[in-house]
Design a protein around this motif. Structure first.
Motif, short mmCIF file in Angstrom:
data_model
loop_
_atom_site.label_atom_id
_atom_site.label_comp_id
_atom_site.label_asym_id
_atom_site.label_seq_id
_atom_site.Cartn_x
_atom_site.Cartn_y
_atom_site.Cartn_z
N GLU A 87 -42.17 24.59 45.50
CA GLU A 87 -42.37 23.34 45.60
C GLU A 87 -40.82 22.46 45.58
O GLU A 87 -40.67 21.47 45.95
CB GLU A 87 -42.77 22.87 43.97
CG GLU A 87 -44.34 22.93 43.88
CD GLU A 87 -44.85 22.81 42.51
OE1 GLU A 87 -43.90 22.74 41.61
OE2 GLU A 87 -46.14 22.91 42.37
N LYS A 88 -39.95 23.54 45.32
CA LYS A 88 -38.30 22.83 45.33
C LYS A 88 -37.60 23.17 46.67
O LYS A 88 -37.04 22.53 46.90
CB LYS A 88 -37.67 23.61 44.20
CG LYS A 88 -38.01 23.42 42.76
CD LYS A 88 -37.84 21.92 42.33
CE LYS A 88 -38.13 21.72 41.18
NZ LYS A 88 -38.41 20.33 40.83
N ILE A 89 -38.08 24.31 47.37
CA ILE A 89 -37.28 24.53 48.74
C ILE A 89 -37.99 24.12 49.99
O ILE A 89 -39.52 24.09 49.83
CB ILE A 89 -36.78 26.08 48.86
CG1 ILE A 89 -38.12 27.13 48.88
CG2 ILE A 89 -35.88 26.42 47.86
CD1 ILE A 89 -37.68 28.27 48.82
N PRO A 90 -37.46 23.58 50.98
CA PRO A 90 -38.13 23.15 52.24
C PRO A 90 -38.92 24.64 53.08
O PRO A 90 -38.41 25.52 52.68
CB PRO A 90 -37.05 22.61 52.92
CG PRO A 90 -35.77 22.81 52.20
CD PRO A 90 -35.97 23.63 51.07
N GLU A 91 -40.03 23.83 53.69
CA GLU A 91 -40.77 24.89 54.56
C GLU A 91 -40.03 25.80 55.15
O GLU A 91 -40.23 26.80 55.53
CB GLU A 91 -41.81 24.19 55.08
CG GLU A 91 -42.74 25.13 56.03
CD GLU A 91 -43.97 24.35 56.49
OE1 GLU A 91 -44.14 24.87 57.53
OE2 GLU A 91 -44.30 23.32 55.92
N GLU A 92 -38.96 24.96 55.98
CA GLU A 92 -37.86 25.75 56.89
C GLU A 92 -37.21 26.97 56.17
O GLU A 92 -36.84 27.95 56.88
CB GLU A 92 -36.91 24.91 57.69
CG GLU A 92 -37.75 23.68 58.40
CD GLU A 92 -38.02 22.33 57.50
OE1 GLU A 92 -37.50 22.32 56.35
OE2 GLU A 92 -39.10 21.86 57.97
N LEU A 129 -46.60 32.00 39.50
CA LEU A 129 -46.16 30.67 38.95
C LEU A 129 -44.66 30.61 39.32
O LEU A 129 -44.50 29.45 39.85
CB LEU A 129 -46.56 30.67 37.36
CG LEU A 129 -45.75 29.28 36.85
CD1 LEU A 129 -46.38 28.00 37.44
CD2 LEU A 129 -45.73 29.24 35.25
N PHE A 130 -43.88 31.55 39.38
CA PHE A 130 -42.63 31.42 39.87
C PHE A 130 -42.52 31.03 41.13
O PHE A 130 -41.83 29.99 41.53
CB PHE A 130 -41.80 32.78 39.65
CG PHE A 130 -40.52 32.80 40.58
CD1 PHE A 130 -39.50 32.33 40.19
CD2 PHE A 130 -40.51 33.47 41.79
CE1 PHE A 130 -38.09 32.41 40.72
CE2 PHE A 130 -39.43 33.35 42.40
CZ PHE A 130 -38.05 32.87 42.14
N PHE A 131 -43.22 31.73 42.17
CA PHE A 131 -43.32 31.33 43.55
C PHE A 131 -44.02 29.85 43.56
O PHE A 131 -43.57 29.24 44.81
CB PHE A 131 -44.19 32.45 44.49
CG PHE A 131 -43.45 33.46 44.58
CD1 PHE A 131 -42.47 33.54 45.76
CD2 PHE A 131 -43.24 34.65 43.94
CE1 PHE A 131 -41.70 34.42 46.16
CE2 PHE A 131 -42.68 35.87 44.39
CZ PHE A 131 -42.05 35.74 45.37
N LYS A 132 -44.91 29.62 43.18
CA LYS A 132 -45.50 27.94 43.32
C LYS A 132 -44.34 27.08 42.97
O LYS A 132 -44.16 26.38 43.77
CB LYS A 132 -46.62 27.75 42.19
CG LYS A 132 -47.16 26.39 42.17
CD LYS A 132 -48.37 26.39 41.06
CE LYS A 132 -48.87 24.95 41.21
NZ LYS A 132 -48.15 23.77 40.72
N LYS A 133 -43.58 27.38 41.89
CA LYS A 133 -42.42 26.20 41.65
C LYS A 133 -41.22 26.42 42.68
O LYS A 133 -40.76 25.31 42.96
CB LYS A 133 -41.91 26.62 40.09
CG LYS A 133 -42.93 26.54 39.11
CD LYS A 133 -43.26 25.11 38.99
CE LYS A 133 -44.20 24.71 37.68
NZ LYS A 133 -44.62 23.08 37.73
#
Length: 84
Positions: free
Chosen positions: A59-64, A52-56
């Motif tokens: 969602e907040k940081i860019p793919e780059e 859940l932490f990684f999912k959130k």
């Protein structure tokens, strides 16, 4: 004793390490650098994977940013865990 996933880790200025059911307290020599990668590696090493932490987070940081994190140590175990 609590499982790794149920235990939080803290850095203490005191020179004593110990573990309780809910906490693992480490000395200041364990304190990670103040970078996202080093903080994630610390959390993965001492607190385990929290999906859940990684999912959130993702969602907040860019793919780059995620890509650059993995490229810091492409063969490292923590980079592979982040990438996975």
């Amino acid at each position: 004793m609590a499982s790794l996933a149920n235990r939080l880790t803290s850095i203490s200025p005191k020179k004593r390490q110990y573990t309780t059911d809910h906490w693992q307290v480490l000395t200041s020599r364990h304190e990670p650098e103040d970078t996202l990668y080093k903080q994630l590696a610390f959390a993965l090493r001492y607190e385990g994977i929290n999906l859940l932490f990684f999912k959130k987070l993702f969602e907040k940081i860019p793919e780059e940013t995620i890509t650059s994190l993995v490229q810091i140590e492409p063969q490292g175990q923590y980079s592979r865990k982040v990438w996975f």
